[in-house]
Write a protein that holds these residues in place. Structure first.
Motif, PDB file in Angstrom:
ATOM      1  N   ALA A   1       0.827  -1.203   0.000  1.00 47.74           N
ATOM      2  CA  ALA A   1       0.000   0.000   0.000  1.00 47.74           C
ATOM      3  C   ALA A   1       0.857   1.248   0.000  1.00 47.74           C
ATOM      4  O   ALA A   1       0.576   2.221  -0.682  1.00 47.74           O
TER       5      ALA A   1
ATOM      6  N   THR B   1      -1.653   3.849  -2.015  1.00 49.24           N
ATOM      7  CA  THR B   1      -3.028   3.527  -1.722  1.00 49.24           C
ATOM      8  C   THR B   1      -3.253   3.520  -0.226  1.00 49.24           C
ATOM      9  O   THR B   1      -2.475   4.042   0.551  1.00 49.24           O
TER      10      THR B   1
ATOM     11  N   ASN C   1      -9.302  -2.575  -5.172  1.00 45.16           N
ATOM     12  CA  ASN C   1      -7.960  -3.139  -4.980  1.00 45.16           C
ATOM     13  C   ASN C   1      -6.887  -2.061  -5.039  1.00 45.16           C
ATOM     14  O   ASN C   1      -5.932  -2.080  -4.240  1.00 45.16           O
TER      15      ASN C   1
ATOM     16  N   LYS D   1      -7.058   0.880  -4.138  1.00 46.23           N
ATOM     17  CA  LYS D   1      -7.102   1.617  -2.871  1.00 46.23           C
ATOM     18  C   LYS D   1      -6.299   0.904  -1.797  1.00 46.23           C
ATOM     19  O   LYS D   1      -5.920   1.505  -0.800  1.00 46.23           O
ATOM     20  N   GLY D   2      -6.042  -0.389  -2.014  1.00 46.23           N
ATOM     21  CA  GLY D   2      -5.318  -1.177  -1.019  1.00 46.23           C
ATOM     22  C   GLY D   2      -6.200  -2.154  -0.284  1.00 46.23           C
ATOM     23  O   GLY D   2      -5.765  -2.836   0.635  1.00 46.23           O
ATOM     24  N   TRP D   3      -7.475  -2.253  -0.683  1.00 47.62           N
ATOM     25  CA  TRP D   3      -8.401  -3.195  -0.069  1.00 47.62           C
ATOM     26  C   TRP D   3      -8.339  -4.491  -0.865  1.00 47.62           C
ATOM     27  O   TRP D   3      -8.747  -4.538  -2.024  1.00 47.62           O
ATOM     28  N   THR D   4      -7.870  -5.570  -0.255  1.00 48.47           N
ATOM     29  CA  THR D   4      -7.639  -6.791  -1.032  1.00 48.47           C
ATOM     30  C   THR D   4      -8.196  -8.062  -0.395  1.00 48.47           C
ATOM     31  O   THR D   4      -8.034  -9.137  -0.962  1.00 48.47           O
TER      32      THR D   4
ATOM     33  N   GLU E   1      -4.002  -8.223  -5.058  1.00 43.01           N
ATOM     34  CA  GLU E   1      -2.771  -7.636  -4.532  1.00 43.01           C
ATOM     35  C   GLU E   1      -1.853  -7.169  -5.660  1.00 43.01           C
ATOM     36  O   GLU E   1      -1.106  -6.201  -5.499  1.00 43.01           O
TER      37      GLU E   1
ATOM     38  N   ALA F   1      -3.202  -3.847  -6.420  1.00 43.48           N
ATOM     39  CA  ALA F   1      -2.905  -2.925  -5.323  1.00 43.48           C
ATOM     40  C   ALA F   1      -1.454  -2.457  -5.332  1.00 43.48           C
ATOM     41  O   ALA F   1      -1.143  -1.368  -4.837  1.00 43.48           O
TER      42      ALA F   1
END
Length: 437
Positions: free
Chosen positions: A5, A10, A222, A224-227, A339, A342
């Motif tokens: 991230a 992100t 993804n 954004k860093g939400w995985t 990922e 991300a």
């Protein structure tokens, strides 16, 4: 994941998602909502309001609920499986790869010209005599290319959020300025169909905010860093807030159509130029300042669609190419993960930038020439089938063993997505019938 991230710019919460959904994490939903609502959507809403007053307000609300369910399903697939949506499509068979490849090639070519023209219209009206419309369009396309080329998701999201703020202020101001009849508006929440309103109703439910960018939502989640599933509550809040915001845009434009156009019998041109007609009406009724403010909102609406597609569909195309190289059209079992998206490397990859160039430069030929007849036909047919393709493949994926049992569709999700699939099929048939065969 925390290191990933930080490298990509992100979401960074020290490696752990928040314990509860928080407003400060909202972002991808705003991006997908802003991208999906273009100038043409606002014109369609204005025309519905001008023809039927507040009667179809319920359809605008229903449309927002449909989009919430579709975007939630796309985001849930990415988080529940850790795989991208294209990877899910590919698991359904090679036909999905063939369809997607044809779609992004033809759709991107024609959409690129449409997005540039739409962004150019308000600029030419704001700065008359400075440049021809075609050159404003070229400038918008190149500006979008440069912005997306040199910025990663974090900056892209902040700029999109700022532009959504402009859209929100302008649309709400206009809705208040025309002094809506709240009693009639509340009555418009009752589902009724006036004579001759069926196509407008279906268009309001299925059309506004309904494009390939709904499929891009999971990629932005993804990015954004939400995985993984620990972000599920955050994603759902993000999605609901985004489409409630979209609902406010749509309702505000319906109010303007009902009050300003319906009562006076003013007819707007179809397509983006209809908003220029509205600008003239606003200037006559409320003065130059209100008209100029509206044009600024018009530009914000158009440019968010442009840069949103430039980023989101390019991200999907990069995933398609990477996946195609690793597995081929007919074989392989490797999966493309959230990922990987991300990490941010996709936004700097050759396929991402190649599709950016495809969206920008080849479509400029259509700005100087009439759109070739055959291309319009192919574009219309392929584009019409995308939303039913998205809705029905999500039903397939989220009811199969590809999705962990905890995150599969329930009865409500299946009902809404199934109804959406049928709705989009009806709209698809109607759109194909209306093509200039």
């Amino acid at each position: 994941m925390a290191d990933t991230a930080r490298q990509s710019g992100t979401e960074d919460t020290g490696g752990a998602p928040p314990r509860r959904a928080s407003w400060r994490h909202i972002g991808p939903g705003i991006v997908v909502a802003a991208t999906g609502v273009g100038a043409g959507d606002l014109v369609a809403t204005l025309i519905a309001g001008s023809k039927f007053g507040y009667t179809l307000l319920w359809a605008a609300v229903a449309g927002c609920l449909v989009k919430i369910s579709l975007a939630e399903a796309a985001g849930r697939w990415h988080l529940a499986t850790g795989r991208t949506l294209f990877d899910g499509w590919r698991s359904l068979g090679a036909w999905t790869t063939v369809y997607f490849a044809g779609y992004v090639a033809v759709w991107g070519f024609v959409y690129g010209a449409a997005a540039m023209s739409s962004s150019a219209l308000p600029l030419q009206a704001l700065f008359p005599g400075v440049m021809d419309l075609k050159w404003w369009a070229v400038l918008c396309g190149v500006a979008g290319l440069v912005f997306v080329w040199f910025n990663r998701y974090a900056v892209f999201e902040k700029v999109m959020t700022l532009l959504v703020g402009v859209m929100f202020v302008v649309t709400v101001y206009l809705a208040v300025r025309v002094t809506p009849n709240l009693g009639k508006a509340l009555a418009g929440l009752a589902p009724v169909l006036p004579d001759g309103s069926l196509i407008y109703t279906l268009g309001l439910i299925g059309g506004v905010g309904g494009t390939i960018t709904l499929a891009a939502y999971g990629y932005w989640v993804n990015a954004k860093g939400w995985t993984d599933t620990s972000w599920m509550k955050v994603m759902r809040l993000d999605n609901r807030v985004a489409y409630i915001t979209t609902g406010i845009f749509v309702v505000a434009m319906l109010f303007v159509g009902a009050e300003l156009l319906h009562s006076s019998g003013v007819a707007l041109a179809k397509g983006d130029k209809g908003l220029l007609d509205l600008g003239g009406v606003l200037e006559d009724q409320y003065g130059t300042v209100t008209a100029k403010l509206f044009l600024i909102g018009f530009f914000a609406t158009s440019i968010t669609s442009l840069i949103g597609v430039w980023h989101g569909v390019s991200l999907m195309f990069a995933d398609f190419v990477t996946h195609f190289r690793e597995r081929g059209v007919t074989g392989g079992t490797g999966a493309t993960t959230g990922e990987e998206v991300a990490a941010g490397t996709r936004e700097k990859s050759l396929p991402f930038r190649a599709y950016l160039l495809w969206l920008t430069f080849p479509p400029m030929s259509l700005l100087f020439l009439d759109q070739p007849f055959g291309l319009v036909i192919v574009y219309g047919v392929i584009g019409a089938f995308f939303m039913p393709f998205l809705a029905l493949t999500l039903v397939w994926l989220l009811n199969s063993s590809r999705t962990p049992s905890e995150w599969r569709n329930g009865a409500l999700s299946n009902g809404v997505l199934g109804a959406a699939g049928v709705l989009f099929l009806v709209l698809c048939v109607q759109q194909v019938r209306e093509l200039p065969w």
